[in-house]
Design an enzyme around this catalytic site. Structure first.
Site, PDB file in Angstrom:
ATOM      1  N   HIS A   1      -2.391  -2.980  -3.464  1.00  0.00           N
ATOM      2  CA  HIS A   1      -3.779  -2.804  -3.021  1.00  0.00           C
ATOM      3  C   HIS A   1      -4.691  -2.666  -4.238  1.00  0.00           C
ATOM      4  CE1 HIS A   1      -6.511  -0.606   0.139  1.00  0.00           C
ATOM      5  NE2 HIS A   1      -6.982  -1.784  -0.189  1.00  0.00           N
TER       6      HIS A   1
ATOM      7  N   HIS B   1       0.847  -1.192   0.000  1.00  0.00           N
ATOM      8  CA  HIS B   1       0.000   0.000   0.000  1.00  0.00           C
ATOM      9  C   HIS B   1       0.886   1.246   0.000  1.00  0.00           C
ATOM     10  CE1 HIS B   1      -3.574  -2.238   1.711  1.00  0.00           C
ATOM     11  NE2 HIS B   1      -2.619  -2.978   2.234  1.00  0.00           N
TER      12      HIS B   1
ATOM     13  N   ASP C   1      -3.257   2.312  -4.943  1.00  0.00           N
ATOM     14  CA  ASP C   1      -1.924   2.166  -4.363  1.00  0.00           C
ATOM     15  C   ASP C   1      -1.372   0.745  -4.552  1.00  0.00           C
ATOM     16  OD1 ASP C   1      -4.113   1.697  -2.423  1.00  0.00           O
ATOM     17  OD2 ASP C   1      -2.569   1.418  -0.920  1.00  0.00           O
TER      18      ASP C   1
ATOM     19  N   GLU D   1       2.372  -0.926   4.485  1.00  0.00           N
ATOM     20  CA  GLU D   1       2.176   0.457   4.043  1.00  0.00           C
ATOM     21  C   GLU D   1       3.528   1.115   3.822  1.00  0.00           C
ATOM     22  OE1 GLU D   1      -0.684   2.075   3.532  1.00  0.00           O
ATOM     23  OE2 GLU D   1      -2.178   0.863   4.590  1.00  0.00           O
TER      24      GLU D   1
END
Length: 185
Positions: free
Chosen positions: A151, A33, A161, A115
């Site tokens: 993602h 992400h 993303d 992330e």
């Protein structure tokens, strides 16, 4: 990784936003992400606060849509490569939302979320790629991962993303023998 898949190299910031994985569910998917709060602004504690349900939604106009949102990820990699972990790898973090992969719904049940501090409009840093590679190698040794995707691959049309500036080829080359971005296999 310890027995519950806490990474010993990560700074732990525990999120309350997690749950148990379904019994017997194998973790076989890594999801990459990007995140920045506010958009395209880096540093500070806003991401950490979001994942801990402590974000002051009045601190920036763009945060209004996050009021009451409860999300998390297993890991966050800052622009300088610093690694944070919010949820044990053995637990289900709330990073994928409405998602599906190869006909399986609810990707949170069988995935690890990573992330990268960033956005769809800027390149990621060398330090982030290095940290992502090291973390991925560790996760690939610990879990029976079969696929690494963005993602956008598990929530097409809803998410974009890690975005066009994530260098999938560079990441692929850092993991010899692994195929990434293979959501259509």
């Amino acid at each position: 990784m310890d027995a519950h898949a806490w990474c010993t190299k990560a700074q732990v910031v525990v999120s309350p936003n997690f749950g148990a994985r379904p019994a017997g569910m194998a973790v076989d998917l890594l999801v990459i992400h990007n995140i920045s709060l506010p958009l395209a602004e880096f540093g500070g504690d806003y991401i950490l606060d979001l994942f801990q349900n402590r974000l002051d939604c009045d601190a920036h106009p763009s945060f209004a849509s996050l009021r009451g949102v409860q999300v998390s990820s297993h890991f966050l990699i800052r622009r300088d490569g610093q690694l944070f972990q919010f949820v044990a790898g053995s637990a289900r973090a709330w990073h994928a939302g409405l998602s599906q992969f190869q006909g399986r719904q609810a990707c949170n049940d069988f995935s690890i979320g990573i992330e990268l501090e960033g956005c769809d409009t800027c390149a990621f840093t060398d330090a982030q790629y290095l940290s992502l590679t090291r973390l991925s190698v560790c996760l690939l040794r610990h879990f029976p991962v079969q696929h690494i995707v963005g993602h956008e691959d598990i929530a097409p049309g809803r998410k974009t993303d890690p975005g066009p500036y994530f260098d999938w080829q560079r990441f692929q080359q850092s993991l010899p023998g692994w195929m990434v971005m293979d959501a259509t296999d």
